[in-house]
Design a protein around this motif. Structure first.
Motif, PDB file in Angstrom:
ATOM      1  N   TYR A 163       0.763  -0.707   0.324  1.00  0.00           N
ATOM      2  CA  TYR A 163       0.340   0.211   0.174  1.00  0.00           C
ATOM      3  C   TYR A 163       1.265   1.108  -0.179  1.00  0.00           C
ATOM      4  O   TYR A 163       0.420   2.150  -0.782  1.00  0.00           O
ATOM      5  N   GLU A 164       2.068   1.160   1.002  1.00  0.00           N
ATOM      6  CA  GLU A 164       2.427   1.915   0.542  1.00  0.00           C
ATOM      7  C   GLU A 164       3.971   2.643  -0.612  1.00  0.00           C
ATOM      8  O   GLU A 164       3.865   4.210  -0.961  1.00  0.00           O
ATOM      9  N   ALA A 165       3.621   1.614  -0.996  1.00  0.00           N
ATOM     10  CA  ALA A 165       4.266   1.923  -2.460  1.00  0.00           C
ATOM     11  C   ALA A 165       3.166   1.881  -3.417  1.00  0.00           C
ATOM     12  O   ALA A 165       3.578   1.871  -4.663  1.00  0.00           O
ATOM     13  N   ASP A 166       2.154   2.116  -3.336  1.00  0.00           N
ATOM     14  CA  ASP A 166       1.246   2.489  -4.063  1.00  0.00           C
ATOM     15  C   ASP A 166       1.583   0.629  -5.407  1.00  0.00           C
ATOM     16  O   ASP A 166       0.961   0.885  -6.209  1.00  0.00           O
ATOM     17  N   ILE A 167       1.918  -0.256  -4.432  1.00  0.00           N
ATOM     18  CA  ILE A 167       1.755  -1.622  -5.850  1.00  0.00           C
ATOM     19  C   ILE A 167       0.479  -2.789  -5.277  1.00  0.00           C
ATOM     20  O   ILE A 167       0.293  -3.916  -6.067  1.00  0.00           O
ATOM     21  N   LEU A 168      -0.312  -2.478  -4.591  1.00  0.00           N
ATOM     22  CA  LEU A 168      -0.166  -3.284  -3.912  1.00  0.00           C
ATOM     23  C   LEU A 168      -2.135  -4.092  -5.053  1.00  0.00           C
ATOM     24  O   LEU A 168      -2.201  -4.943  -5.031  1.00  0.00           O
ATOM     25  N   GLN A 169      -2.658  -3.101  -5.583  1.00  0.00           N
ATOM     26  CA  GLN A 169      -3.720  -3.397  -6.611  1.00  0.00           C
ATOM     27  C   GLN A 169      -2.804  -4.442  -7.651  1.00  0.00           C
ATOM     28  O   GLN A 169      -3.990  -5.501  -7.700  1.00  0.00           O
ATOM     29  N   ASN A 170      -1.375  -3.769  -7.948  1.00  0.00           N
ATOM     30  CA  ASN A 170      -0.522  -4.429  -8.943  1.00  0.00           C
ATOM     31  C   ASN A 170      -0.969  -5.786  -7.836  1.00  0.00           C
ATOM     32  O   ASN A 170      -0.997  -7.270  -8.988  1.00  0.00           O
ATOM     33  N   LEU A 171      -0.540  -6.774  -7.467  1.00  0.00           N
ATOM     34  CA  LEU A 171       0.384  -7.737  -6.826  1.00  0.00           C
ATOM     35  C   LEU A 171      -0.867  -8.113  -6.460  1.00  0.00           C
ATOM     36  O   LEU A 171      -1.167  -9.857  -6.595  1.00  0.00           O
ATOM     37  N   SER A 172      -2.422  -7.732  -5.566  1.00  0.00           N
ATOM     38  CA  SER A 172      -3.054  -8.523  -5.245  1.00  0.00           C
ATOM     39  C   SER A 172      -3.924  -9.184  -6.637  1.00  0.00           C
ATOM     40  O   SER A 172      -4.127 -10.098  -6.755  1.00  0.00           O
ATOM     41  N   SER A 173      -4.348  -8.889  -7.757  1.00  0.00           N
ATOM     42  CA  SER A 173      -4.714  -8.496  -9.261  1.00  0.00           C
ATOM     43  C   SER A 173      -4.272  -9.674  -9.578  1.00  0.00           C
ATOM     44  O   SER A 173      -4.212 -10.885 -10.291  1.00  0.00           O
ATOM     45  N   TRP A 174      -2.776  -9.908  -9.749  1.00  0.00           N
ATOM     46  CA  TRP A 174      -1.809 -11.090  -9.910  1.00  0.00           C
ATOM     47  C   TRP A 174      -1.978 -11.886  -9.239  1.00  0.00           C
ATOM     48  O   TRP A 174      -1.296 -13.256  -9.885  1.00  0.00           O
ATOM     49  N   LEU A 175      -1.910 -11.908  -7.581  1.00  0.00           N
ATOM     50  CA  LEU A 175      -1.248 -13.281  -7.581  1.00  0.00           C
ATOM     51  C   LEU A 175      -3.274 -13.508  -7.198  1.00  0.00           C
ATOM     52  O   LEU A 175      -3.378 -14.364  -5.985  1.00  0.00           O
ATOM     53  N   MET A 176      -3.935 -13.691  -7.644  1.00  0.00           N
ATOM     54  CA  MET A 176      -5.299 -14.376  -7.215  1.00  0.00           C
ATOM     55  C   MET A 176      -5.482 -15.435  -8.015  1.00  0.00           C
ATOM     56  O   MET A 176      -5.267 -15.047  -9.059  1.00  0.00           O
ATOM     57  N   GLY A 177      -5.743 -16.374  -7.397  1.00  0.00           N
ATOM     58  CA  GLY A 177      -5.614 -17.892  -7.879  1.00  0.00           C
ATOM     59  C   GLY A 177      -6.587 -17.654  -9.007  1.00  0.00           C
ATOM     60  O   GLY A 177      -7.909 -18.214  -8.805  1.00  0.00           O
TER      61      GLY A 177
END
Length: 317
Positions: free
Chosen positions: A155-169
């Motif tokens: 969240y601090e680095a503003d990459i959470l949304q990208n990370l979450s969508s990429w790692l969604m099974g």
């Protein structure tokens, strides 16, 4: 259930999986080798099926190894922080490496998954009250801590949304050229079979293993390394698939016992069948859209997990 029966069910489900989806493909459409549907079949449907088979077999074996080494039926990559540690490794690589490459993400994810699993095993060694249900609850809390760290820094680095969508099974984005990392689980499964008897002996405790001349620490490290390799390949390719490595080995142990060498083929087959069922349900329930497989696995898996929790002592004995 006999192994050949499970394999037949898997073959039938695999055939169904190849011909369902947003684009309707029939076996007769494949007669025209140059058609668009044939290309979709070869580029998307076949790689997706291979990915499901490898992920289902791999995560099930990873759970089987962890349950044997930890002497607890409720330990798996999901309840031991392994998958959460792998996610944290990916986030760290994205956060601190400029223009991070896929190879670097693999290395970071594997390293964090291995270290995270080792830390969990060290926590188990220091717990005196080793209740069959208490241990996985600690693992879940440990995984939540790792996940919280990932969310905070993401969240601090503003990459959470990208990370979450990429790692969604999900197998939605699996096409030719984007699933081949899963093949590393094949030699890992072969090694697991070769070390199966040693894992079984190690699962009886460190003192017993040493008394029969087994290098307990070496076998433990081999097992945890295999778990980290399989978990990393699945997380980086498909995303996080919860409960798979937890419930499948338990289902197999009910009718096969705890001899790992005997249960590995059944565990692989049941894991593939279970993941195929969950994926097919997600693809047909709201056509032409698709429910990510991690959602269907989580719903079905959590229900089975609750049943096992209530009957945990009976399964563990």
């Amino acid at each position: 259930m006999k192994l050949w029966m499970i394999i037949i069910i898997g073959v039938v489900l695999s055939f169904i999986s190849l011909f369902i989806g947003a684009i309707d493909i029939k076996p007769s459409d494949l007669l025209n080798w140059e058609s668009d549907k044939t290309q979709i079949f070869l580029i998307s449907r076949v790689p997706r099926l291979i990915a499901i088979i490898l992920a289902g077999a791999g995560m099930s074996i990873a759970g089987l190894i962890m349950q044997s080494l930890s002497q607890n039926k409720f330990v798996s990559p999901t309840t031991a922080g392994t998958l959460d540690a792998a996610k944290l490794g990916i986030m760290i690589s994205m956060l601190f490496l400029t223009n991070v490459t896929y190879t670097q993400q693999v290395i970071f994810s594997f390293a964090f998954a291995l270290v995270g699993t080792l830390v969990f095993m060290q926590i188990l060694d220091r717990i005196k009250f080793k209740d069959v249900i208490f241990i996985p609850l600690i693992g879940i809390m440990y995984g939540n801590i790792l996940s919280s760290i990932t969310v905070f820094f993401g969240y601090e680095a503003d990459i959470l949304q990208n990370l979450s969508s990429w790692l969604m099974g999900s197998f939605t984005l699996i096409i030719a050229g984007r699933y081949e990392l899963l093949y590393v689980s094949v030699p890992a499964i072969i090694l697991a079979y070769l070390y199966a008897n040693k894992f079984t002996v190690a699962g009886m405790g460190e003192d017993f293993a040493k008394n029969v001349g087994l290098s307990y620490k070496f076998v433990l490290n081999i097992g945890l390394t295999l778990v980290a390799i399989i978990s990393t390949s699945v997380v980086l390719t498909v995303g996080v698939i919860p409960f798979l490595g937890l419930i499948v080995p338990n289902i197999v142990s009910i009718y096969m016992g705890d001899n790992i060498r005997k249960t590995i083929p059944h565990t692989m087959a049941v894991g593939v069948v279970f993941l195929l069922i969950c994926d097919i349900i997600g693809r047909i329930i709201i056509q032409p859209f698709e429910i990510p497989v991690n959602v269907t696995v989580a719903v079905i898996g959590s229900a089975i997990f609750l049943i096992m929790l209530f009957r945990g002592r009976a399964y563990a004995k």
